[in-house]
Design a protein around this motif. Structure first.
Motif, short mmCIF file in Angstrom:
data_model
loop_
_atom_site.label_atom_id
_atom_site.label_comp_id
_atom_site.label_asym_id
_atom_site.label_seq_id
_atom_site.Cartn_x
_atom_site.Cartn_y
_atom_site.Cartn_z
N VAL A 34 -13.68 99.37 -11.34
CA VAL A 34 -14.65 100.04 -10.48
C VAL A 34 -13.99 100.33 -9.12
CG1 VAL A 34 -16.82 99.72 -9.24
CG2 VAL A 34 -16.62 98.95 -11.60
N THR A 35 -14.12 101.56 -8.65
CA THR A 35 -13.58 101.91 -7.34
C THR A 35 -14.65 101.64 -6.29
OG1 THR A 35 -12.17 103.60 -8.30
CG2 THR A 35 -12.56 103.73 -5.93
N ARG A 36 -14.36 100.68 -5.43
CA ARG A 36 -15.26 100.31 -4.34
C ARG A 36 -14.64 100.78 -3.04
NH1 ARG A 36 -14.42 94.38 -4.71
NH2 ARG A 36 -12.37 95.25 -4.98
N VAL B 104 -17.86 104.03 -6.58
CA VAL B 104 -19.18 103.56 -7.00
C VAL B 104 -19.91 103.11 -5.73
CG1 VAL B 104 -20.43 101.88 -8.41
CG2 VAL B 104 -18.28 102.88 -9.24
N ARG C 124 -21.54 99.59 -5.06
CA ARG C 124 -20.57 98.49 -4.91
C ARG C 124 -19.76 98.65 -3.63
NH1 ARG C 124 -18.48 95.85 -9.35
NH2 ARG C 124 -17.68 94.49 -7.71
N SER C 125 -20.21 99.56 -2.77
CA SER C 125 -19.47 99.89 -1.55
C SER C 125 -20.28 99.51 -0.31
CB SER C 125 -19.16 101.39 -1.54
OG SER C 125 -18.33 101.73 -2.64
N ASP D 59 -18.16 90.02 -1.78
CA ASP D 59 -17.42 90.52 -2.94
C ASP D 59 -16.99 89.36 -3.84
OD1 ASP D 59 -16.11 92.77 -4.32
OD2 ASP D 59 -14.26 91.74 -3.74
#
Length: 184
Positions: A2-4, A119, A122-123, A178
């Motif tokens: 997942v790209t956060r 995403v 998730r950021s 996180d």
């Protein structure tokens, strides 16, 4: 994977504001542009944790003629020399332009999310004004308010998820959350 991301307001978060008329404002001149203590290390910690770092900054001084795009570019060149930022998004408009990019609208965040496959839930967004926090909420990010200036917060606005005194403290919150999310 997942790209956060951590979306970062610029003035008051990454660099020092200057005071004009009794309120903190963005610097207009390159000689006034100073990166705040601990910022390079805080951004490096985010990068080690796998976050993409994106600056999202309103710069209405370009539209009003108080500053120029060349000065803004020189400030960003200085920032990139010292801080490992992945992307910089700029809104050069004033409120009257009714653009989609000026915070509190989430346009800069949404465009960066599309470009980097981020995403959003998730950021995080880290900012020092209500406009930043509102943009983070509108994009679906968690948010942290840095500093102690509130300005004129609109009635009924949702508060930030956390409040800290500096970006390094905000990064500690992000990394702790996180870690808890990864463990849970």
């Amino acid at each position: 994977m997942v790209t956060r991301a951590v979306f970062l307001d610029r003035d008051g978060v990454l660099n020092a504001n200057i005071e004009r008329g009794g309120r903190p404002v963005a610097p207009w001149r390159l000689k006034d542009y100073e990166i705040l203590p601990g910022v390079p290390e805080a951004i490096s910690a985010l990068k080690r944790a796998g976050f993409v770092t994106v600056v999202v900054t309103n710069q209405p001084d370009i539209a009003t003629g108080r500053s120029t795009r060349a000065i803004l570019d020189a400030m960003h060149d200085k920032l990139l020399r010292y801080v490992a930022i992945d992307d910089i998004r700029v809104c050069p408009h004033v409120d009257g332009d009714a653009c989609a990019c000026r915070k509190p609208k989430p346009g800069m965040l949404l465009e960066a999310a599309a470009d980097h496959a981020i995403v959003l839930d998730r950021s995080w967004l880290v900012g020092d004004r209500w406009r930043d926090i509102a943009a983070g909420h509108a994009a679906g990010c968690r948010s942290i308010l840095v500093g102690d200036w509130d300005g004129d917060v609109p009635a009924g606005m949702r508060p930030a998820h956390a409040r800290t005194k500096s970006l390094p403290e905000a990064v500690a919150v992000i990394l702790r959350e996180d870690h808890l999310q990864a463990a849970g």
